[in-house]
Motif scaffolding. Structure first.
Motif, short mmCIF file in Angstrom:
data_model
loop_
_atom_site.label_atom_id
_atom_site.label_comp_id
_atom_site.label_asym_id
_atom_site.label_seq_id
_atom_site.Cartn_x
_atom_site.Cartn_y
_atom_site.Cartn_z
N GLY A 72 27.85 19.49 3.75
CA GLY A 72 27.64 19.70 5.19
C GLY A 72 26.17 19.77 5.56
N HIS A 73 25.90 20.36 6.74
CA HIS A 73 24.53 20.38 7.27
C HIS A 73 23.59 21.24 6.42
N LEU A 76 22.50 19.20 3.42
CA LEU A 76 21.52 18.16 3.73
C LEU A 76 20.10 18.69 3.57
N PHE A 98 30.91 12.10 4.05
CA PHE A 98 29.88 13.12 3.79
C PHE A 98 29.19 12.88 2.45
N ARG A 103 23.45 9.33 2.76
CA ARG A 103 23.31 10.61 3.47
C ARG A 103 22.41 11.57 2.71
N ARG A 135 33.58 23.51 2.93
CA ARG A 135 34.01 23.63 4.33
C ARG A 135 35.13 24.64 4.53
N THR A 196 20.19 29.01 11.74
CA THR A 196 20.47 27.57 11.76
C THR A 196 20.72 27.08 10.34
N PRO A 197 21.36 25.90 10.19
CA PRO A 197 21.58 25.35 8.85
C PRO A 197 20.29 25.19 8.05
#
Length: 321
Positions: A72-73, A76, A98, A103, A135, A196-197
């Motif tokens: 996920g974010h 990343l 994903f 990515r 997730r 935040t991520p």
């Protein structure tokens, strides 16, 4: 080349591939140098000198590897930051949209597999750091159970304090020992009030670095240098190794510089005028053979004259190979 150095480099590389460390002992004597490999049991680098003789014990440790479970974010940002901090990154997720290399350009490997399959596809050893940021709770729980059965250097799981507490209680009821569960860093990351991520990723990386550095005075992994020493063809002709570092210096003990007769170099022992002096000495030794102990003074007065911001003293072992 110093007797056996090529073979020792090859043996150390083999151990590193298995996630094992090694302790390289170098005895410095009037008649020359002798080396052997000892088991590494968590020792820091040490150097004992008396005049021109002494013993150097150098731990050689594997490159840290990071397995991120979930793409996920947060993952990343974490994959990019961790790669820049020196971790070899693998990301795993079961969603093709994903888990794909496009990515995650900073990752060494991206696995589109179930999380259970991911544990089968990745060799986890004592230099592996595991971050669980999937997730969903059920995926987190599966990954945590798998991770607890490994000898990973770090296991961290995302989640609120309430959810983490419930997960730990459930695992304890299932028979996981309390001391095993205490290995888990959860909620994950250092407490920096992240929201935040990207901020969460920073807090996780900070904790990974904290755990990594808590192992003591360990030199940076220098796999490229070891590969060059182990090669059959085109071997280097001289080597300089920092064996003592005092004060604020640009490179730690254990850093190496390799030199070839055609002028090529690999690695660094700090750069600047000090490294230039070391290179000159190494080239003289290429012609005459042997070894020498050499001191580079970067104390505040000298550093100020040269316009440098560091200040300290380096002791180096310079040798013809």
């Amino acid at each position: 080349m110093v007797a056996g150095l090529k073979e020792l480099a090859r043996e150390i590389l083999g151990r590193l591939e298995k996630g094992e460390g090694a302790l390289l002992e170098t005895r410095i004597g009037k008649e020359g140098l002798s080396r052997r490999i000892l088991p590494w049991q968590g020792e820091s680098l040490s150097c004992s000198l008396s005049g021109e003789e002494g013993v150097v014990l150098e731990p050689v440790v594997p490159e840290p590897r990071l397995l991120i479970l979930g793409a996920g974010h947060i993952s990343l940002a974490l994959a990019e930051f961790a790669a820049k901090a020196g971790f070899r990154v693998t990301v795993a997720d079961d969603r093709p949209s994903f888990a794909n290399p496009g990515r995650f350009p900073w990752a060494e490997r991206v696995l589109c597999l179930s999380f259970e399959e991911a544990f089968q596809a990745v060799e986890i050893h004592g230099a592996t750091f595991i971050v669980i940021v999937t997730r969903g709770h059920q995926h987190d729980l599966l990954c945590l159970k798998k991770a607890l059965g490994t000898r990973a250097a770090y296991i961290g799981m995302i989640g609120s304090r309430r959810r983490v507490r419930g997960t730990m209680e459930l695992l304890e009821e299932e028979g996981f020992p309390r001391e095993q569960l205490e290995r888990v860093h959860a909620p994950i990351g250092l407490p920096i009030a992240s929201e935040t991520p990207v901020e969460v990723a920073v807090s996780i990386l900070a904790q990974l670095i904290q755990v990594r550095r808590s192992k003591g005075n360990l030199p940076e992994p220098e796999g490229e240098v070891l590969q060059a020493l182990a090669r059959e063809e085109d071997p280097p002709a001289a080597m300089a190794t920092i064996i003592q570092a005092k004060g604020s210096v640009p490179r730690k003990a254990g850093a190496r510089l390799l030199l070839w007769r055609d002028g090529r170099t690999m690695g660094t022992v700090g750069g600047g005028c000090g490294e230039g002096e070391v290179i000159q000495l190494a080239r003289r030794l290429m012609a005459s053979g042997g070894h020498a102990l050499y001191s580079v003074d970067l104390t505040a007065e000298v550093a100020a004259e040269e316009g440098m911001v560091c200040g300290g003293v380096l002791t180096l072992l310079v040798e013809a190979l």
